[in-house]
Motif scaffolding. Sequence first.
Motif, PDB file in Angstrom:
ATOM      1  N   ASP A   1       2.073  14.616   5.707  1.00 15.99           N
ATOM      2  CA  ASP A   1       1.715  13.207   5.697  1.00 15.99           C
ATOM      3  C   ASP A   1       0.245  13.029   6.060  1.00 15.99           C
ATOM      4  N   SER A   2      -0.387  12.048   5.450  1.00 22.43           N
ATOM      5  CA  SER A   2      -1.790  11.779   5.752  1.00 22.43           C
ATOM      6  C   SER A   2      -1.996  11.296   7.181  1.00 22.43           C
ATOM      7  N   TYR A   3      -1.076  10.470   7.686  1.00 22.97           N
ATOM      8  CA  TYR A   3      -1.300   9.815   8.965  1.00 22.97           C
ATOM      9  C   TYR A   3      -0.672  10.557  10.142  1.00 22.97           C
ATOM     10  N   ASN A   4       0.389  11.290   9.881  1.00 22.63           N
ATOM     11  CA  ASN A   4       1.078  12.017  10.943  1.00 22.63           C
ATOM     12  C   ASN A   4       1.209  13.480  10.548  1.00 22.63           C
TER      13      ASN A   4
ATOM     14  N   MET B   1       0.850  -1.193   0.000  1.00 21.31           N
ATOM     15  CA  MET B   1       0.000   0.000   0.000  1.00 21.31           C
ATOM     16  C   MET B   1       0.892   1.251   0.000  1.00 21.31           C
ATOM     17  N   PRO B   2       0.592   2.217  -0.855  1.00 20.55           N
ATOM     18  CA  PRO B   2       1.431   3.419  -0.902  1.00 20.55           C
ATOM     19  C   PRO B   2       1.196   4.330   0.292  1.00 20.55           C
ATOM     20  N   ASN B   3       2.103   5.262   0.484  1.00 10.13           N
ATOM     21  CA  ASN B   3       1.921   6.347   1.425  1.00 10.13           C
ATOM     22  C   ASN B   3       1.132   7.467   0.752  1.00 10.13           C
ATOM     23  N   TYR B   4       0.451   8.275   1.560  1.00  4.61           N
ATOM     24  CA  TYR B   4      -0.330   9.385   1.015  1.00  4.61           C
ATOM     25  C   TYR B   4       0.186  10.688   1.606  1.00  4.61           C
ATOM     26  N   VAL B   5       0.528  11.622   0.722  1.00  2.06           N
ATOM     27  CA  VAL B   5       1.053  12.915   1.122  1.00  2.06           C
ATOM     28  C   VAL B   5       0.205  13.995   0.468  1.00  2.06           C
ATOM     29  N   PHE B   6      -0.293  14.921   1.272  1.00  2.00           N
ATOM     30  CA  PHE B   6      -1.062  16.052   0.761  1.00  2.00           C
ATOM     31  C   PHE B   6      -0.097  17.202   0.494  1.00  2.00           C
TER      32      PHE B   6
END
Length: 215
Positions: free
Chosen positions: A29-32, A1-6
């Motif tokens: 970062d999406s999660y942090n 699964m890729p990482n998601y960056v806004f």
Amino acid sequence: MPNYVFFNLATSGFSSSYNDTILQIGAVDSYNPRKKFNGYVEPGRRIHSKATEKHGYTTDSSCTKLINKHGTELPCLDLKTQLRRFMDWMNKSFRGRIVLVSHGNFNYHAQVLLENLKTYNISYDKIVGFADSLVMCRNIYPGQRYNLEDMTEALSIPLYKGKALSYHALDRAYAIRKLVRRIVYEEQAKFSRFVRQPEHYKPTNQLINAYMREE
């Protein structure tokens, strides 16, 4: 699964072309949300007055300084160096590939970023694809006004210290993050599956080929 960056770019103009100089790169970062990037770029050219009306950035007569709306000179690097810093940040901060998410990505941000990375021969292999929150809003909220300000207001998304949304690239990256995560929550969807739905997401190579046809 890729990482998601806004991410978001502040630029010297508004045409869908890398001729609009990047002035600021903001990403989170999406999660942090504490994992973030912010970098300013030497303009190298005049900034369009309409762009200044939005983000407040101006330059000096030499076009080497970037000055904010308060008259403060910002710490800038040349574009090639700042792009390398952005890619280095992603390479060091995330294992595996990355999906970059922005508002108006397909028609602007992705094209400006990719064409500048190509110009400076900087690898973008880390970026597997791009997702567009503006397209998500159009699909889910028909009849709504879809700019980022209207969408955050319509969904009652709290912004930094209750302030109005600015055109500061990192502030907008945070706002896009909140917007997409709110939409995913309301749709009761799995985040990764929702963001990578075919209508919301395009692989990097697909966008590169599309932009080449437009040239």
